[in-house]
Motif scaffolding. Structure first.
Motif, PDB file in Angstrom:
ATOM      1  N   GLN A   1      60.592 129.241  -9.249  1.00  0.00           N
ATOM      2  CA  GLN A   1      60.886 127.894  -8.525  1.00  0.00           C
ATOM      3  C   GLN A   1      60.851 127.397  -7.583  1.00  0.00           C
ATOM      4  O   GLN A   1      61.052 126.104  -8.080  1.00  0.00           O
ATOM      5  CB  GLN A   1      63.227 128.033  -8.423  1.00  0.00           C
ATOM      6  CG  GLN A   1      64.003 128.318  -9.430  1.00  0.00           C
ATOM      7  CD  GLN A   1      65.028 128.647  -8.685  1.00  0.00           C
ATOM      8  OE1 GLN A   1      65.308 129.258  -7.805  1.00  0.00           O
ATOM      9  NE2 GLN A   1      66.634 128.181  -9.487  1.00  0.00           N
ATOM     10  N   ARG A   2      60.110 128.005  -6.398  1.00  0.00           N
ATOM     11  CA  ARG A   2      58.974 127.547  -5.981  1.00  0.00           C
ATOM     12  C   ARG A   2      57.917 126.156  -6.728  1.00  0.00           C
ATOM     13  O   ARG A   2      57.758 125.225  -5.987  1.00  0.00           O
ATOM     14  CB  ARG A   2      58.236 128.571  -4.937  1.00  0.00           C
ATOM     15  CG  ARG A   2      58.033 127.990  -3.682  1.00  0.00           C
ATOM     16  CD  ARG A   2      57.214 128.410  -3.025  1.00  0.00           C
ATOM     17  NE  ARG A   2      56.350 128.262  -1.574  1.00  0.00           N
ATOM     18  CZ  ARG A   2      56.655 128.280  -0.497  1.00  0.00           C
ATOM     19  NH1 ARG A   2      56.818 129.299  -0.135  1.00  0.00           N
ATOM     20  NH2 ARG A   2      55.413 127.488   0.276  1.00  0.00           N
ATOM     21  N   THR A   3      57.031 127.032  -7.415  1.00  0.00           N
ATOM     22  CA  THR A   3      56.150 126.354  -8.138  1.00  0.00           C
ATOM     23  C   THR A   3      56.422 125.626  -8.569  1.00  0.00           C
ATOM     24  O   THR A   3      56.147 124.398  -9.393  1.00  0.00           O
ATOM     25  CB  THR A   3      55.471 127.764  -9.389  1.00  0.00           C
ATOM     26  OG1 THR A   3      55.373 128.278  -8.028  1.00  0.00           O
ATOM     27  CG2 THR A   3      54.323 127.105  -9.647  1.00  0.00           C
ATOM     28  N   GLU A   4      57.634 125.451  -9.471  1.00  0.00           N
ATOM     29  CA  GLU A   4      58.649 123.933 -10.627  1.00  0.00           C
ATOM     30  C   GLU A   4      58.864 123.423  -9.208  1.00  0.00           C
ATOM     31  O   GLU A   4      58.313 122.307  -9.709  1.00  0.00           O
ATOM     32  CB  GLU A   4      59.433 124.606 -11.040  1.00  0.00           C
ATOM     33  CG  GLU A   4      59.743 124.117 -11.972  1.00  0.00           C
ATOM     34  CD  GLU A   4      61.661 123.804 -12.575  1.00  0.00           C
ATOM     35  OE1 GLU A   4      62.454 123.643 -12.770  1.00  0.00           O
ATOM     36  OE2 GLU A   4      60.612 125.509 -13.246  1.00  0.00           O
ATOM     37  N   ARG A   5      59.571 123.549  -8.254  1.00  0.00           N
ATOM     38  CA  ARG A   5      59.648 122.087  -7.287  1.00  0.00           C
ATOM     39  C   ARG A   5      58.539 121.940  -6.430  1.00  0.00           C
ATOM     40  O   ARG A   5      58.652 120.998  -6.512  1.00  0.00           O
ATOM     41  CB  ARG A   5      60.142 122.148  -5.994  1.00  0.00           C
ATOM     42  CG  ARG A   5      61.602 122.878  -5.934  1.00  0.00           C
ATOM     43  CD  ARG A   5      62.698 123.843  -4.909  1.00  0.00           C
ATOM     44  NE  ARG A   5      63.607 124.461  -5.494  1.00  0.00           N
ATOM     45  CZ  ARG A   5      64.240 125.360  -4.447  1.00  0.00           C
ATOM     46  NH1 ARG A   5      63.317 124.961  -3.290  1.00  0.00           N
ATOM     47  NH2 ARG A   5      65.001 125.793  -4.978  1.00  0.00           N
ATOM     48  N   LEU A   6      57.268 122.544  -7.261  1.00  0.00           N
ATOM     49  CA  LEU A   6      56.209 122.354  -6.102  1.00  0.00           C
ATOM     50  C   LEU A   6      55.869 121.107  -7.222  1.00  0.00           C
ATOM     51  O   LEU A   6      55.278 120.065  -6.524  1.00  0.00           O
ATOM     52  CB  LEU A   6      55.370 123.040  -6.017  1.00  0.00           C
ATOM     53  CG  LEU A   6      55.312 122.954  -4.154  1.00  0.00           C
ATOM     54  CD1 LEU A   6      54.389 124.793  -3.889  1.00  0.00           C
ATOM     55  CD2 LEU A   6      54.898 122.765  -3.230  1.00  0.00           C
TER      56      LEU A   6
END
Length: 162
Positions: free
Chosen positions: A3-8
């Protein structure tokens, strides 16, 4: 993908989109400024053309010349025509100077020659106050500078030719 990579990734796309949008707005703003300058130049040129046409008509017809008012109507025919022609010359130089097609040095050189002649000195002696008054009321620093250079060259010529 976390999710963090997706948000970035989403955030990166948003930042890039924002940067592109700001660049487009800046480009559009610069384009509008340029268009406004071009419009002003076209308008000024149109005004100068009308001025030349009116002077040409008055040069050809003494009955129309009196419409200008001032001292031009009181001058002898030859002197009036010379004064009006001198006005065309100075106005032409003013136009070139205002659009930055003429430098201070070029203007000074032309004025040195112009004021060596009696017609040029007589013209500025009669018309200079009008130019000074108009420049004082003008918002244009360049117009004020033009008249200041002409006046300085005129005063120098008077000192030499008196």
């Amino acid at each position: 993908m976390s999710q963090r990579t997706e948000r970035l990734g989403v955030l990166s796309v948003a930042v890039i989109s924002l940067v592109v949008s700001v660049a487009a707005l800046v480009a559009a703003g610069l384009s509008l400024v340029y268009q406004a300058q071009q419009t002003r130049l076209v308008r000024d040129e149109s005004m100068r053309n009308h001025h030349r046409e009116l002077l040409a008509m008055a040069l050809d017809d003494p009955d129309l010349r009196v419409s200008w008012g001032g001292t031009i109507a009181e001058l002898p025919e030859e002197t009036a025509r010379q004064s009006m022609f001198a006005n065309l010359i100075v106005t032409w130089w003013n136009s070139g100077y205002m659009i930055k097609d003429m430098s201070d040095g070029q203007l000074s050189l032309l004025l040195d020659s112009f004021f060596r002649g009696e017609v040029g000195r007589e013209y500025w002696g009669r018309a200079g106050q009008g130019w000074r008054d108009a420049a004082q009321l003008s918002k244009s620093k360049r117009q004020k500078r033009f008249v200041s250079i002409v006046e300085a060259k005129y005063q120098s010529a008077l000192a030499v030719h008196s």
